[in-house]
Design an enzyme around this catalytic site. Sequence first.
Site, PDB file in Angstrom:
ATOM      1  N   HIS A 188     -13.996   4.852   0.619  1.00 38.82           N
ATOM      2  CA  HIS A 188     -12.981   5.308   1.577  1.00 38.82           C
ATOM      3  C   HIS A 188     -12.166   6.407   0.881  1.00 38.82           C
ATOM      4  O   HIS A 188     -12.347   6.673  -0.302  1.00 38.82           O
ATOM      5  CB  HIS A 188     -12.065   4.158   2.011  1.00 38.82           C
ATOM      6  CG  HIS A 188     -11.204   3.621   0.934  1.00 38.82           C
ATOM      7  ND1 HIS A 188     -11.672   2.744  -0.047  1.00 38.82           N
ATOM      8  CD2 HIS A 188      -9.884   3.820   0.635  1.00 38.82           C
ATOM      9  CE1 HIS A 188     -10.704   2.437  -0.886  1.00 38.82           C
ATOM     10  NE2 HIS A 188      -9.587   3.075  -0.484  1.00 38.82           N
ATOM     11  N   HIS A 224       0.842  -1.205   0.000  1.00 42.05           N
ATOM     12  CA  HIS A 224       0.000   0.000   0.000  1.00 42.05           C
ATOM     13  C   HIS A 224       0.883   1.263   0.000  1.00 42.05           C
ATOM     14  O   HIS A 224       1.728   1.426   0.882  1.00 42.05           O
ATOM     15  CB  HIS A 224      -0.909  -0.023   1.234  1.00 42.05           C
ATOM     16  CG  HIS A 224      -2.084   0.876   1.161  1.00 42.05           C
ATOM     17  ND1 HIS A 224      -2.717   1.365   2.272  1.00 42.05           N
ATOM     18  CD2 HIS A 224      -2.775   1.359   0.096  1.00 42.05           C
ATOM     19  CE1 HIS A 224      -3.743   2.108   1.900  1.00 42.05           C
ATOM     20  NE2 HIS A 224      -3.797   2.118   0.576  1.00 42.05           N
ATOM     21  N   ASP A 266      -5.502   4.525   4.100  1.00 39.29           N
ATOM     22  CA  ASP A 266      -6.925   4.686   3.818  1.00 39.29           C
ATOM     23  C   ASP A 266      -7.626   5.248   5.051  1.00 39.29           C
ATOM     24  O   ASP A 266      -7.403   4.769   6.174  1.00 39.29           O
ATOM     25  CB  ASP A 266      -7.566   3.335   3.458  1.00 39.29           C
ATOM     26  CG  ASP A 266      -7.080   2.803   2.122  1.00 39.29           C
ATOM     27  OD1 ASP A 266      -6.570   3.625   1.317  1.00 39.29           O
ATOM     28  OD2 ASP A 266      -7.194   1.580   1.897  1.00 39.29           O
ATOM     29  N   HIS A 291      -8.306   7.279  -0.131  1.00 40.27           N
ATOM     30  CA  HIS A 291      -6.900   6.890  -0.202  1.00 40.27           C
ATOM     31  C   HIS A 291      -6.078   8.176  -0.165  1.00 40.27           C
ATOM     32  O   HIS A 291      -6.219   9.045  -1.021  1.00 40.27           O
ATOM     33  CB  HIS A 291      -6.624   6.116  -1.497  1.00 40.27           C
ATOM     34  CG  HIS A 291      -5.180   5.777  -1.681  1.00 40.27           C
ATOM     35  ND1 HIS A 291      -4.597   4.669  -1.097  1.00 40.27           N
ATOM     36  CD2 HIS A 291      -4.187   6.412  -2.371  1.00 40.27           C
ATOM     37  CE1 HIS A 291      -3.331   4.632  -1.433  1.00 40.27           C
ATOM     38  NE2 HIS A 291      -3.044   5.685  -2.210  1.00 40.27           N
TER      39      HIS A 291
END
Length: 264
Positions: free
Chosen positions: A236, A157, A161, A238
């Site tokens: 969500h 990642h 988030d 990011h």
Amino acid sequence: MAFGSRAAGKHRGSSRLSRRTAGYAGIAALATTGVVGSLAGPAFAADQAAPSIEDTGLNTIVVAEDLAGEIEAQAQSQQRAAEAAAAKAQAEADARQRAAEAKRVAEARAQEEREAAERAAREEERKRLNTFVAPVEGSYVSTQWHAGGGMWSSGSHTGIDFHAATGTTVHAVGAGTVVESGQGGAYGNNIVIKHADGTYTQYGHLSVLSVSVGQQVTAGQQIGLSGSTGNSSGPHLHFEARTGADYGSDIDPVAYLRGHGVTV
């Protein structure tokens, strides 16, 4: 023959008119020399008769005294006029000096006020540039930076988030310039902002974009609404922090926000 002639050696006394005229003539001598005795001309010395009050020259002395009084009064009047003119000139000079001093003080005060306003503006700008906020108010980090998994093409990642339902307001974390606003591939609708310190922040998977490229934004300004566009498993936000505008320059977003005073 018997003629009424005067005896030899006798002098004829001057007439009253001639004596008075001679007395008046002495006024000038009195005014210029101050010697009263000069008023008694030769005609008085030649007169053998007992002089009357008028013939003694007292009337001439009175006239001379009157003239002297007038001269003194005129001199005093001129002195008073000169003193008044001097006092007026001094008062005008004092007034000009006071006005100049008041102008100087006013200009100095105005300069101080301008400088204070400029300092306040610079401080406000500094605060504005250095103030940072969370991108989503009252939220929390649901996925950490560099979390592993097959969902990310890089194998980990590249951001964090924030939990956010679709339509939640997304804020610019700090002041800056929008350098990207639109479709960003796997990021879906995304926005990238360049900040004053040369860093960049990215906001992905948005449902609505509220700013355009080139626009100046401030900390806390709404730039869009959260969503689930692009490669997303659900709504969500990011969020990435970067040293450059392009993918692959990401840095720890939590450390970045905390370094700017934001608690996450």
